[in-house]
Design a protein around this motif. Structure first.
Motif, PDB file in Angstrom:
ATOM      1  N   TYR A   2       1.244  -5.134  -9.614  1.00 25.41           N
ATOM      2  CA  TYR A   2       0.939  -4.742  -8.231  1.00 25.41           C
ATOM      3  C   TYR A   2       1.678  -5.613  -7.223  1.00 25.41           C
ATOM      4  CZ  TYR A   2      -2.188  -8.775  -8.537  1.00 25.41           C
ATOM      5  OH  TYR A   2      -2.682 -10.034  -8.731  1.00 25.41           O
ATOM      6  N   ASP A   3       1.944  -4.994  -6.083  1.00 28.03           N
ATOM      7  CA  ASP A   3       2.449  -5.734  -4.943  1.00 28.03           C
ATOM      8  C   ASP A   3       1.223  -6.296  -4.218  1.00 28.03           C
ATOM      9  OD1 ASP A   3       4.584  -6.241  -2.736  1.00 28.03           O
ATOM     10  OD2 ASP A   3       2.964  -5.169  -1.701  1.00 28.03           O
ATOM     11  N   GLU A   4       1.242  -7.586  -3.993  1.00 28.61           N
ATOM     12  CA  GLU A   4       0.057  -8.244  -3.444  1.00 28.61           C
ATOM     13  C   GLU A   4      -0.382  -7.620  -2.108  1.00 28.61           C
ATOM     14  OE1 GLU A   4       2.453  -9.679  -5.159  1.00 28.61           O
ATOM     15  OE2 GLU A   4       1.548 -11.075  -6.579  1.00 28.61           O
ATOM     16  N   GLY A   5       0.582  -7.299  -1.246  1.00 31.45           N
ATOM     17  CA  GLY A   5       0.273  -6.703   0.062  1.00 31.45           C
ATOM     18  C   GLY A   5      -0.295  -5.296  -0.070  1.00 31.45           C
ATOM     19  N   MET A   6       0.301  -4.504  -0.957  1.00 31.50           N
ATOM     20  CA  MET A   6      -0.184  -3.122  -1.142  1.00 31.50           C
ATOM     21  C   MET A   6      -1.602  -3.110  -1.698  1.00 31.50           C
ATOM     22  SD  MET A   6       3.127  -1.022  -2.599  1.00 31.50           S
ATOM     23  CE  MET A   6       2.347   0.597  -2.673  1.00 31.50           C
ATOM     24  N   LEU A   7      -1.886  -4.023  -2.626  1.00 26.19           N
ATOM     25  CA  LEU A   7      -3.236  -4.078  -3.205  1.00 26.19           C
ATOM     26  C   LEU A   7      -4.247  -4.475  -2.137  1.00 26.19           C
ATOM     27  CD1 LEU A   7      -5.054  -3.924  -5.781  1.00 26.19           C
ATOM     28  CD2 LEU A   7      -4.651  -6.377  -6.062  1.00 26.19           C
ATOM     29  N   LEU A   8      -3.898  -5.515  -1.380  1.00 29.98           N
ATOM     30  CA  LEU A   8      -4.798  -6.046  -0.352  1.00 29.98           C
ATOM     31  C   LEU A   8      -5.113  -4.987   0.709  1.00 29.98           C
ATOM     32  CD1 LEU A   8      -5.914  -8.969   0.067  1.00 29.98           C
ATOM     33  CD2 LEU A   8      -4.188  -9.211   1.863  1.00 29.98           C
ATOM     34  N   ASN A   9      -4.089  -4.253   1.127  1.00 31.35           N
ATOM     35  CA  ASN A   9      -4.261  -3.276   2.208  1.00 31.35           C
ATOM     36  C   ASN A   9      -4.580  -1.875   1.699  1.00 31.35           C
ATOM     37  OD1 ASN A   9      -3.613  -5.220   4.230  1.00 31.35           O
ATOM     38  ND2 ASN A   9      -1.474  -5.049   3.594  1.00 31.35           N
ATOM     39  N   GLY A  10      -4.636  -1.705   0.392  1.00 34.45           N
ATOM     40  CA  GLY A  10      -4.847  -0.375  -0.184  1.00 34.45           C
ATOM     41  C   GLY A  10      -6.301   0.064  -0.153  1.00 34.45           C
ATOM     42  N   ARG A  11      -6.539   1.226  -0.785  1.00 36.06           N
ATOM     43  CA  ARG A  11      -7.856   1.865  -0.686  1.00 36.06           C
ATOM     44  C   ARG A  11      -8.832   1.447  -1.772  1.00 36.06           C
ATOM     45  NH1 ARG A  11      -6.302   8.073   0.474  1.00 36.06           N
ATOM     46  NH2 ARG A  11      -5.392   7.774   2.521  1.00 36.06           N
ATOM     47  N   TYR A  12      -8.396   0.625  -2.712  1.00 32.97           N
ATOM     48  CA  TYR A  12      -9.306   0.260  -3.806  1.00 32.97           C
ATOM     49  C   TYR A  12     -10.517  -0.497  -3.259  1.00 32.97           C
ATOM     50  CZ  TYR A  12      -6.055   1.443  -7.628  1.00 32.97           C
ATOM     51  OH  TYR A  12      -5.251   2.094  -8.512  1.00 32.97           O
ATOM     52  N   PRO A  13     -11.697  -0.263  -3.855  1.00 33.85           N
ATOM     53  CA  PRO A  13     -12.868  -1.033  -3.416  1.00 33.85           C
ATOM     54  C   PRO A  13     -12.676  -2.527  -3.702  1.00 33.85           C
ATOM     55  CG  PRO A  13     -13.379   0.296  -5.360  1.00 33.85           C
ATOM     56  CD  PRO A  13     -12.007   0.689  -4.914  1.00 33.85           C
ATOM     57  N   TYR A  14     -13.417  -3.311  -2.949  1.00 31.85           N
ATOM     58  CA  TYR A  14     -13.258  -4.775  -3.011  1.00 31.85           C
ATOM     59  C   TYR A  14     -13.385  -5.317  -4.437  1.00 31.85           C
ATOM     60  CZ  TYR A  14     -14.137  -9.722  -2.099  1.00 31.85           C
ATOM     61  OH  TYR A  14     -14.079 -11.097  -2.112  1.00 31.85           O
ATOM     62  N   ASN A  28       3.472  -8.804  -8.682  1.00 33.06           N
ATOM     63  CA  ASN A  28       4.929  -9.005  -8.595  1.00 33.06           C
ATOM     64  C   ASN A  28       5.291 -10.467  -8.361  1.00 33.06           C
ATOM     65  OD1 ASN A  28       5.210  -6.257  -8.816  1.00 33.06           O
ATOM     66  ND2 ASN A  28       5.549  -5.894  -6.624  1.00 33.06           N
ATOM     67  N   HIS A  29       4.568 -11.109  -7.451  1.00 36.46           N
ATOM     68  CA  HIS A  29       4.894 -12.483  -7.093  1.00 36.46           C
ATOM     69  C   HIS A  29       4.663 -13.426  -8.259  1.00 36.46           C
ATOM     70  CE1 HIS A  29       4.432 -16.404  -5.016  1.00 36.46           C
ATOM     71  NE2 HIS A  29       5.420 -15.925  -4.288  1.00 36.46           N
ATOM     72  N   GLN A  30       3.489 -13.269  -8.888  1.00 35.32           N
ATOM     73  CA  GLN A  30       3.136 -14.095 -10.055  1.00 35.32           C
ATOM     74  C   GLN A  30       4.200 -13.980 -11.147  1.00 35.32           C
ATOM     75  OE1 GLN A  30      -0.777 -12.405 -10.732  1.00 35.32           O
ATOM     76  NE2 GLN A  30      -1.417 -14.260 -11.812  1.00 35.32           N
ATOM     77  N   THR A  31       4.567 -12.756 -11.459  1.00 39.93           N
ATOM     78  CA  THR A  31       5.542 -12.503 -12.526  1.00 39.93           C
ATOM     79  C   THR A  31       6.905 -13.082 -12.157  1.00 39.93           C
ATOM     80  OG1 THR A  31       4.370 -10.536 -13.233  1.00 39.93           O
ATOM     81  CG2 THR A  31       6.690 -10.665 -13.847  1.00 39.93           C
ATOM     82  N   SER A  32       7.309 -12.880 -10.909  1.00 36.13           N
ATOM     83  CA  SER A  32       8.625 -13.360 -10.471  1.00 36.13           C
ATOM     84  C   SER A  32       8.705 -14.884 -10.540  1.00 36.13           C
ATOM     85  CB  SER A  32       8.907 -12.892  -9.045  1.00 36.13           C
ATOM     86  OG  SER A  32       8.888 -11.485  -8.991  1.00 36.13           O
ATOM     87  N   VAL A  33       7.639 -15.564 -10.123  1.00 36.96           N
ATOM     88  CA  VAL A  33       7.625 -17.034 -10.168  1.00 36.96           C
ATOM     89  C   VAL A  33       7.698 -17.511 -11.622  1.00 36.96           C
ATOM     90  CG1 VAL A  33       6.165 -19.076  -9.752  1.00 36.96           C
ATOM     91  CG2 VAL A  33       6.440 -17.340  -7.964  1.00 36.96           C
ATOM     92  N   GLU A  87      10.856  -0.503  -6.220  1.00 35.51           N
ATOM     93  CA  GLU A  87      11.644  -1.230  -5.223  1.00 35.51           C
ATOM     94  C   GLU A  87      10.969  -2.549  -4.863  1.00 35.51           C
ATOM     95  OE1 GLU A  87      10.685   2.019  -4.825  1.00 35.51           O
ATOM     96  OE2 GLU A  87      12.606   2.851  -5.450  1.00 35.51           O
ATOM     97  N   LYS A  88       9.641  -2.505  -4.673  1.00 33.39           N
ATOM     98  CA  LYS A  88       8.899  -3.726  -4.293  1.00 33.39           C
ATOM     99  C   LYS A  88       8.978  -4.762  -5.411  1.00 33.39           C
ATOM    100  CE  LYS A  88       6.104  -2.520  -0.542  1.00 33.39           C
ATOM    101  NZ  LYS A  88       6.076  -3.326   0.658  1.00 33.39           N
ATOM    102  N   ALA A  89       8.815  -4.300  -6.668  1.00 31.50           N
ATOM    103  CA  ALA A  89       8.843  -5.229  -7.802  1.00 31.50           C
ATOM    104  C   ALA A  89      10.198  -5.923  -7.889  1.00 31.50           C
ATOM    105  CB  ALA A  89       8.536  -4.469  -9.099  1.00 31.50           C
ATOM    106  N   LEU A  90      11.267  -5.134  -7.745  1.00 32.11           N
ATOM    107  CA  LEU A  90      12.619  -5.684  -7.844  1.00 32.11           C
ATOM    108  C   LEU A  90      12.938  -6.599  -6.665  1.00 32.11           C
ATOM    109  CD1 LEU A  90      15.171  -5.595  -9.567  1.00 32.11           C
ATOM    110  CD2 LEU A  90      15.964  -3.661  -8.216  1.00 32.11           C
ATOM    111  N   GLN A  91      12.523  -6.160  -5.488  1.00 30.98           N
ATOM    112  CA  GLN A  91      12.763  -6.929  -4.269  1.00 30.98           C
ATOM    113  C   GLN A  91      12.090  -8.306  -4.361  1.00 30.98           C
ATOM    114  OE1 GLN A  91      10.782  -5.055  -1.022  1.00 30.98           O
ATOM    115  NE2 GLN A  91      12.123  -5.893   0.531  1.00 30.98           N
ATOM    116  N   THR A  92      10.859  -8.335  -4.848  1.00 27.28           N
ATOM    117  CA  THR A  92      10.129  -9.600  -4.972  1.00 27.28           C
ATOM    118  C   THR A  92      10.845 -10.530  -5.945  1.00 27.28           C
ATOM    119  OG1 THR A  92       8.090  -8.376  -4.604  1.00 27.28           O
ATOM    120  CG2 THR A  92       7.844 -10.621  -5.436  1.00 27.28           C
TER     121      THR A  92
END
Ligand SMILES: [Zn+2]
Ligand SMILES: [Zn+2]
Length: 266
Positions: free
Chosen positions: A169-181, A196-201, A227-232
């Motif tokens: 997951y993209d951290e921003g998309m998950l945070l701002n997405g529709r999934y319940p808390y 994405n960030h965790q994996t990239s680091v 695109e987000k995964a690759l960009q990160t």
């Protein structure tokens, strides 16, 4: 000996991966329908007769959806640890005893010309494993569902020439997405999925000349894009001054169709 890898399908809707040599092949997970698996293999000129078994990572439906039919219709032996079998074999999931094979954790076994070792990972299933598979002097590690990379799993990932690693997951998309808390928390937890960030680091930390192929796997349909995964990944590598001159080759695995065959050893 040849060592080929192909993802037939990768993501939260279904996972199935193929590893083959000139004689035989194995599958890792059967999370898409058995008919799709047969079709995708046929499209790649891979005969179902050459498939010697399917290795199972855990009991989530996106990893075992086609397992029952595959064992029943194709009599394909299925390999999993005792704990994973206990979690799979429910009244709804009937697998013929003839097809059930038990495998140890962190102990090499041999199948179809491959040395295979299952290693434990942190995920919200009764037991989840990744697989480290070698042949022809090359190594492939597959870790598709894990909340964080623990000290037990890390060496298997670091040793790979071809690493299939989750970038869910993209951290921003998950945070701002529709999934319940509660679901957002579960996905982000140590027993959920890698972002994405965790994996990239992690990849930036372990990168070496040994690592020739990175396959980003198990992308979420709702909380990520290729695109987000690759960009990160590119951004983290740039920050660390890691120069990507065509090595390692980076592939984002398709969610619903096979990704081109990768030939690791000829
Ligand atoms: Zn999964
Ligand atoms: Zn899972």
């Amino acid at each position: 000996m040849k060592l080929n890898f192909c993802s037939l399908s990768s993501g939260s809707s279904g996972n199935c991966y193929y590893i083959g040599n000139e004689f035989h092949g194995i599958l890792i997970d059967a999370g898409i329908s058995a008919s799709s698996i047969r079709k995708f293999l046929k499209d790649m000129n891979i005969s179902m007769q050459t498939i010697m078994g399917v290795l199972i990572t855990h009991n989530h439906i996106d990893h075992i959806r086609g397992l029952e039919v595959l064992t029943r219709k194709n009599h394909l032996p299925a390999f999993a640890t005792l704990n994973i079998w206990e979690s799979i074999l429910t009244p709804q999931m009937k697998i013929s005893r003839d097809c059930i094979r038990h495998i140890p954790l962190q102990q090499k076994f041999h199948l179809a010309g491959f040395d295979i070792e299952a290693f434990p990972v942190f995920h919200d299933a009764p037991e989840t494993v990744g697989f480290h598979i070698s042949a022809g002097g090359k190594k492939i590690t597959i870790a598709t569902d894990l909340g964080h990379i623990c000290q037990t799993a890390a060496p298997y990932l670091k040793e790979a020439n071809l690493l299939v690693i989750e970038s869910n997951y993209d951290e921003g998309m998950l945070l701002n997405g529709r999934y319940p808390y509660y679901l957002k928390k579960r996905i982000q937890s140590d027993h959920g999925h890698l972002g994405n960030h965790q994996t990239s680091v992690f990849l930036a930390d372990i990168i070496s000349d040994n690592l020739s192929h990175i396959c980003l796997a198990h992308l979420s349909k709702n909380n990520n894009t290729p695109e987000k995964a690759l960009q990160t990944l590119k951004q983290i590598f740039a920050e660390r001054k890691i120069n990507l001159n065509g090595q390692p080759l980076i592939t984002i695995l398709n969610r619903n169709k096979p990704t081109e065959l990768i030939k690791l050893a000829e």
